[in-house]
Design a protein around this motif. Structure first.
Motif, mmCIF file in Angstrom:
data_model
loop_
_atom_site.group_PDB
_atom_site.id
_atom_site.type_symbol
_atom_site.label_atom_id
_atom_site.label_comp_id
_atom_site.label_asym_id
_atom_site.label_seq_id
_atom_site.Cartn_x
_atom_site.Cartn_y
_atom_site.Cartn_z
ATOM 1 N N ALA A 9 17.282 30.515 59.176
ATOM 2 C CA ALA A 9 16.343 31.304 58.378
ATOM 3 C C ALA A 9 17.138 32.359 57.636
ATOM 4 O O ALA A 9 18.143 32.862 58.143
ATOM 5 N N ILE A 10 16.712 32.647 56.432
ATOM 6 C CA ILE A 10 17.314 33.754 55.698
ATOM 7 C C ILE A 10 16.206 34.695 55.240
ATOM 8 O O ILE A 10 15.080 34.269 54.986
ATOM 9 N N ILE A 11 16.568 35.953 55.164
ATOM 10 C CA ILE A 11 15.634 36.980 54.700
ATOM 11 C C ILE A 11 16.276 37.674 53.510
ATOM 12 O O ILE A 11 17.434 38.081 53.563
ATOM 13 N N HIS A 12 15.501 37.779 52.431
ATOM 14 C CA HIS A 12 15.967 38.485 51.245
ATOM 15 C C HIS A 12 14.787 39.262 50.675
ATOM 16 O O HIS A 12 13.675 38.731 50.607
ATOM 17 N N PRO A 13 15.003 40.512 50.252
ATOM 18 C CA PRO A 13 13.875 41.339 49.807
ATOM 19 C C PRO A 13 13.161 40.841 48.554
ATOM 20 O O PRO A 13 11.964 41.077 48.396
ATOM 21 N N THR A 14 13.860 40.124 47.672
ATOM 22 C CA THR A 14 13.204 39.683 46.437
ATOM 23 C C THR A 14 13.222 38.172 46.226
ATOM 24 O O THR A 14 12.460 37.669 45.418
ATOM 25 N N ARG A 15 14.067 37.442 46.912
ATOM 26 C CA ARG A 15 14.162 35.989 46.726
ATOM 27 C C ARG A 15 13.343 35.256 47.785
ATOM 28 O O ARG A 15 13.867 34.490 48.580
ATOM 29 N N SER A 16 12.038 35.484 47.781
ATOM 30 C CA SER A 16 11.182 34.809 48.750
ATOM 31 C C SER A 16 11.187 33.299 48.533
ATOM 32 O O SER A 16 11.005 32.530 49.476
ATOM 33 N N ASP A 17 11.437 32.839 47.288
ATOM 34 C CA ASP A 17 11.515 31.403 47.031
ATOM 35 C C ASP A 17 12.641 30.758 47.825
ATOM 36 O O ASP A 17 12.457 29.697 48.434
ATOM 37 N N LEU A 18 13.782 31.416 47.886
ATOM 38 C CA LEU A 18 14.917 30.889 48.631
ATOM 39 C C LEU A 18 14.658 30.953 50.133
ATOM 40 O O LEU A 18 14.915 29.994 50.851
ATOM 41 N N SER A 19 14.111 32.068 50.591
ATOM 42 C CA SER A 19 13.777 32.207 52.014
ATOM 43 C C SER A 19 12.790 31.127 52.439
ATOM 44 O O SER A 19 12.931 30.522 53.500
ATOM 45 N N GLU A 20 11.778 30.877 51.602
ATOM 46 C CA GLU A 20 10.774 29.863 51.914
ATOM 47 C C GLU A 20 11.371 28.452 51.884
ATOM 48 O O GLU A 20 11.011 27.612 52.714
ATOM 49 N N ALA A 21 12.272 28.183 50.958
ATOM 50 C CA ALA A 21 12.905 26.863 50.885
ATOM 51 C C ALA A 21 13.733 26.586 52.133
ATOM 52 O O ALA A 21 13.640 25.514 52.726
ATOM 53 N N VAL A 22 14.529 27.557 52.547
ATOM 54 C CA VAL A 22 15.348 27.397 53.752
ATOM 55 C C VAL A 22 14.445 27.225 54.970
ATOM 56 O O VAL A 22 14.675 26.358 55.807
ATOM 57 N N ALA A 23 13.397 28.044 55.066
ATOM 58 C CA ALA A 23 12.476 27.956 56.205
ATOM 59 C C ALA A 23 11.714 26.636 56.212
ATOM 60 O O ALA A 23 11.490 26.050 57.273
ATOM 61 N N HIS A 24 11.306 26.156 55.051
ATOM 62 C CA HIS A 24 10.535 24.912 54.970
ATOM 63 C C HIS A 24 11.357 23.726 55.474
ATOM 64 O O HIS A 24 10.886 22.959 56.317
ATOM 65 N N VAL A 25 12.570 23.592 54.967
ATOM 66 C CA VAL A 25 13.423 22.484 55.415
ATOM 67 C C VAL A 25 13.743 22.647 56.895
ATOM 68 O O VAL A 25 13.678 21.689 57.663
ATOM 69 N N GLY A 26 14.077 23.861 57.294
ATOM 70 C CA GLY A 26 14.389 24.118 58.697
ATOM 71 C C GLY A 26 13.228 23.829 59.617
ATOM 72 O O GLY A 26 13.398 23.300 60.714
#
Length: 101
Positions: A9-26
């Motif tokens: 999982a990754i957390i980023h204050p403004t790139r929720s698209d990237l956080s969601e992509a990593v979380a979705h696949v994971g």
């Protein structure tokens, strides 16, 4: 190790698209180690062969930080392939898992 499945999982204050992509696949399939590498959104293939979880987290943190700032990476095993030793003779347990320790 080869064929381990990692939960990342990754957390980023403004790139929720990237956080969601990593979380979705994971969350759906996890990140399987194939030929010593995992494939992550934005980064592509990342070599994790021979690394501990902490070392892999630091490596992923550095790779993502090179692309975007203020990112936090979290990693754990979703499924870990264990080697096993088979026991013979008068035993209660026919095999014992070995996890490298």
């Amino acid at each position: 190790d080869e064929d381990d499945i990692l939960r990342i999982a990754i957390i980023h204050p403004t790139r929720s698209d990237l956080s969601e992509a990593v979380a979705h696949v994971g969350g759906q399939i996890g990140y399987r180690v194939i030929n010593g590498e995992i494939f992550l959104p934005l980064l592509g293939p990342v070599c994790v062969e021979g690394l501990t979880l902490n070392q892999a987290r630091d490596h992923l943190q550095a790779r993502y930080s090179a692309e975007i700032s203020h990112v936090d990476v979290f990693i754990d095993y979703a499924e870990r392939l264990h080697s096993k030793v088979e026991l013979a003779g008068a035993v209660n347990v026919p095999e014992v898992p070995i996890n490298g320790r």
